[in-house]
Design an enzyme around this catalytic site. Sequence first.
Site, mmCIF file in Angstrom:
data_model
loop_
_atom_site.group_PDB
_atom_site.id
_atom_site.type_symbol
_atom_site.label_atom_id
_atom_site.label_comp_id
_atom_site.label_asym_id
_atom_site.label_seq_id
_atom_site.Cartn_x
_atom_site.Cartn_y
_atom_site.Cartn_z
ATOM 1 N N HIS A 56 64.877 65.144 50.278
ATOM 2 C CA HIS A 56 64.879 65.896 49.037
ATOM 3 C C HIS A 56 65.119 67.351 49.404
ATOM 4 C CE1 HIS A 56 63.423 67.750 45.437
ATOM 5 N NE2 HIS A 56 62.404 68.266 46.066
ATOM 6 N N TYR A 79 63.421 71.969 39.973
ATOM 7 C CA TYR A 79 62.152 72.640 39.695
ATOM 8 C C TYR A 79 62.099 73.961 40.443
ATOM 9 C CZ TYR A 79 60.790 70.701 44.225
ATOM 10 O OH TYR A 79 60.750 70.376 45.550
ATOM 11 N N ASP A 135 42.662 38.571 30.717
ATOM 12 C CA ASP A 135 42.353 37.502 29.763
ATOM 13 C C ASP A 135 43.294 36.346 30.075
ATOM 14 O OD1 ASP A 135 44.696 38.687 28.719
ATOM 15 O OD2 ASP A 135 44.140 38.241 26.657
HETATM 16 N N1 THG Z 1 49.720 31.517 27.092
HETATM 17 C C1 THG Z 1 49.060 31.051 28.142
HETATM 18 N N2 THG Z 1 48.335 31.848 28.930
HETATM 19 C C2 THG Z 1 48.269 33.177 28.682
HETATM 20 C C3 THG Z 1 48.919 33.724 27.564
HETATM 21 C C4 THG Z 1 49.683 32.852 26.766
HETATM 22 N N3 THG Z 1 47.561 33.982 29.511
HETATM 23 C C5 THG Z 1 47.705 35.399 29.413
HETATM 24 C C6 THG Z 1 47.765 35.840 27.985
HETATM 25 N N4 THG Z 1 48.790 35.067 27.297
HETATM 26 C C7 THG Z 1 46.431 35.583 27.355
HETATM 27 N N5 THG Z 1 46.322 36.045 25.996
HETATM 28 C C8 THG Z 1 46.065 35.231 24.929
HETATM 29 C C9 THG Z 1 45.565 35.802 23.780
HETATM 30 C C10 THG Z 1 45.221 35.006 22.693
HETATM 31 C C11 THG Z 1 45.403 33.640 22.744
HETATM 32 C C12 THG Z 1 45.952 33.071 23.872
HETATM 33 C C13 THG Z 1 46.271 33.862 24.967
HETATM 34 C C14 THG Z 1 44.960 32.771 21.620
HETATM 35 N N6 THG Z 1 43.796 33.091 21.011
HETATM 36 C C15 THG Z 1 43.162 32.279 19.991
HETATM 37 C C16 THG Z 1 42.662 33.176 18.873
HETATM 38 O O1 THG Z 1 42.062 34.208 19.191
HETATM 39 O O2 THG Z 1 42.899 32.862 17.743
HETATM 40 C C17 THG Z 1 41.975 31.585 20.639
HETATM 41 C C18 THG Z 1 41.398 30.589 19.761
HETATM 42 C C19 THG Z 1 40.272 29.864 20.445
HETATM 43 O O3 THG Z 1 39.632 30.430 21.366
HETATM 44 O O4 THG Z 1 40.012 28.721 20.043
HETATM 45 O O5 THG Z 1 45.574 31.789 21.306
HETATM 46 O O6 THG Z 1 50.345 33.265 25.786
HETATM 47 N N7 THG Z 1 49.142 29.756 28.447
#
Ligand code: THG
Length: 808
Positions: A220, A252, A537
Amino acid sequence: MDSHADVVVVGAAVVGCSVAEHLTRLGVTDVVVVEQGPLPATGGSTSHAPGLVFQTNPSKTMAELARLTVERYAELGCFDAVGSIEVARTAERHAELKRRHGLATSWGLPSTLLTPEEVADRIPLLDPERIHAGYFVPSDGVARAVRACATMAEEASGRGARFHGDTEVTGIDLTGGRVRAVETSAGRITTELVVVCAGIWGPLVGRMAGVPVPLHPVEHQLVWTNALPELAGAAEEEISHPILRDQDRCMYFRQRGERYGVGSYQHRPLLVAPEEIPRHGEAPVMPTMLRFTAEDFEPAWRDAGELLPALASAEIAEPMNAMFSFTPDGLPLLGPAKEVDGVWLAEAIWITHAAGAGRVVAEWIAESAPSVDLRECDVNRFEAHVATPAYVRRRAATAYDEVYDIIHPLQPMEEPRPLRVSPFYGRQAEHGAFFLEANGWERPHWYEVNAALLREYDVPRRSGWEARYWSPIVGAEALATRERLGLFDMTSLKRASVTGPGAVGFLQRLTTNELDRPPGYVTYTLMLDDRGGIVSDVTVARLADDRFQLGLNGPRDLVWLQRNAPSDGSVVVRDVTGGTCCIGLWGPLAREVAQPLSRDDLSHEGFGFFRAREIFVGEVPVTALRLSYVGELGWELYASAEYGARLWDLLWSSARERGGIAAGRGAFNAMRLEKGYRSWGFDMWSEHDPYEAGLAFTLKLDKGDFLGREALVGRGDSPARRLTPLTLDDAARVVLGKEPVYANGDAVGFVTSADYGYSVGRGIAYAWLPSELSVAGTPLEVEYFAERLAATVADEPLFDPEMTRMRC
Ligand code: THG
């Protein structure tokens, strides 16, 4: 030489000194720092760096590390808070400065926009005729980094650390698969923990430990002028002008005494292989300084004289081509390497972030977790291809070229592509897919063949910034999926298999929800750290007593699982993403489309919501999970990759007969936001607990112990801040994420993810807000390019709160 240390730090430049200083402060005092060069000016990038500290960054993490760094340098007496100004030479850059002002506000960094005259008031050498506007951050400034090294080393030494200059690391003893000792030119130091803070030499040290360090040294150009008559009388080291960036010319500037320092990124990327870095003793000035290539600097020097006319008649007194690190995504490499126990990295860190980065790495070592979420900097964030030298080289070159470019949040990298493709790629290309790249994967964002849907569906049009990487077809695909059916490529979703007699117990201890349910159940659950912060999650499908399939958010989740798995062999965690593919078959017609292809009972009674079955679709063996991130009836259908094209063709022809479409990532993102489904990394991260994130329904505090449980007990569901859904009052508007949110004129929070809700007919923005403002109906404003848009807190989810579309 010391024969033992609890921690050996490799490199005594600004990062290594900061790590040692913070470790000893946190009670880890048996620390040895070895440095191949002299102390305190080691000859690495710290020794030549111009020391400009601009805190504004699209990453909240990086802005936070910069804030901690400024705070620390100031305490050490090594910081001149003269402020910084970025100028716009074009209308487009002027808009970008407004956006940066918004970003800074989101992260709590005070800043203002300036007129050209106000810029010239602060930097008298600048010609205001050349610019449209300025952006001013009063707390930015100049770091005296070598002095900071000396002071930090002194403090660390006072608490027990030992520093050894002119001492080269020659090997790392990995007997038994973990760190045992560091071999140096002055002898062997036994240790169980090494922190590599070796800057551009990092890849060489990493190699000794079997750990890839994906950074590349790049040259750089930086010059210092002779004394300028305009600055006559300024004391030698006095810094009074704000530091300056002219991003439209990739340059810069900083003033010191009577002289100016001028840096340029204009020139072609000059990559230096780590093996070719000159050795101490062989290099004329220092190893990180190469011969100045004057011809590369000529156009930049002309531009400099245009913006600061005093430079037109100045001489270049001290020119250099100086090396520093570039990583594939421009962010640092922090944390414990997954390849070898006991090897930690604190690499590819600019002066801007060094003290903060040293602090959080030290916290991570001494206290088991850093106080700042480091998902964007984690050395384990990358997919496997990122370790290849070809990729690192290619990306370093483009990252150098783009360093001051205006980068759209959806802008994909251009090379190397295509790198990873699903088995549906050819079919998608035939449909006119517009691909964007994510983690190496090509992903369709919409399909041109769906343009015909725009005759059927009314989609609000966009222009300008929010229209980039977007088409009204995105909206039509979302609406057609809600009305009929969409076929979504979900192959890039990271997934793992967790198997073995210990699997259920292991997953129970590592996640928040009740997973010990019969085979055939799917559970949405969280992984937490020991402070109760959300690590990820995930969805967990129990396919057999001792066999689970997990849907993850990225490579870090896999490392988290592997690191926490029992070492007795009772659990095997495997990444199965690459060998498999996935189609999301979603929409009210999903059952009608799938059932004719299968003998398995796909009725609601035969295959309920959040259930998993191994079924056949035509000739293809499929693992089907009945869930939908877009909030519609249907399944994720997983198959071994070689069957992918056949699976697509079967589903596509059945879907087409019934009016279904292939739909892209654009529709997917908009639909999940309508449904209120969080996206880890965008909406929440380890800084947030499940109550704040609105995910308390995943906690089964009485199921037995799990990681993070203790931290949550007694915390209760009345947090001080909440992830909150807003809608924009003007149905024609949309924002894109990270914008600041205002209440009664005060900045009170920031947007996480945002998109248009095509079914709800409103722009949607999720935001972190104080709980008292997270009440539905509260009027707020979202700032977008310095414009305040009226918004209102909504009830969530905005779409189908009764779940009638999925539970049927
Ligand atoms: N599909 C799969 N795995 C995943 C995701 C996906 N892992 C990472 C990420 N996406 C996880 N996030 C979510 C967020 C919400 C839901 C699923 C994955 C979902 N929630 C329902 C609800 O809140 O209405 C849960 C209902 C229940 O707990 O009964 O569906 O896309 N394979």
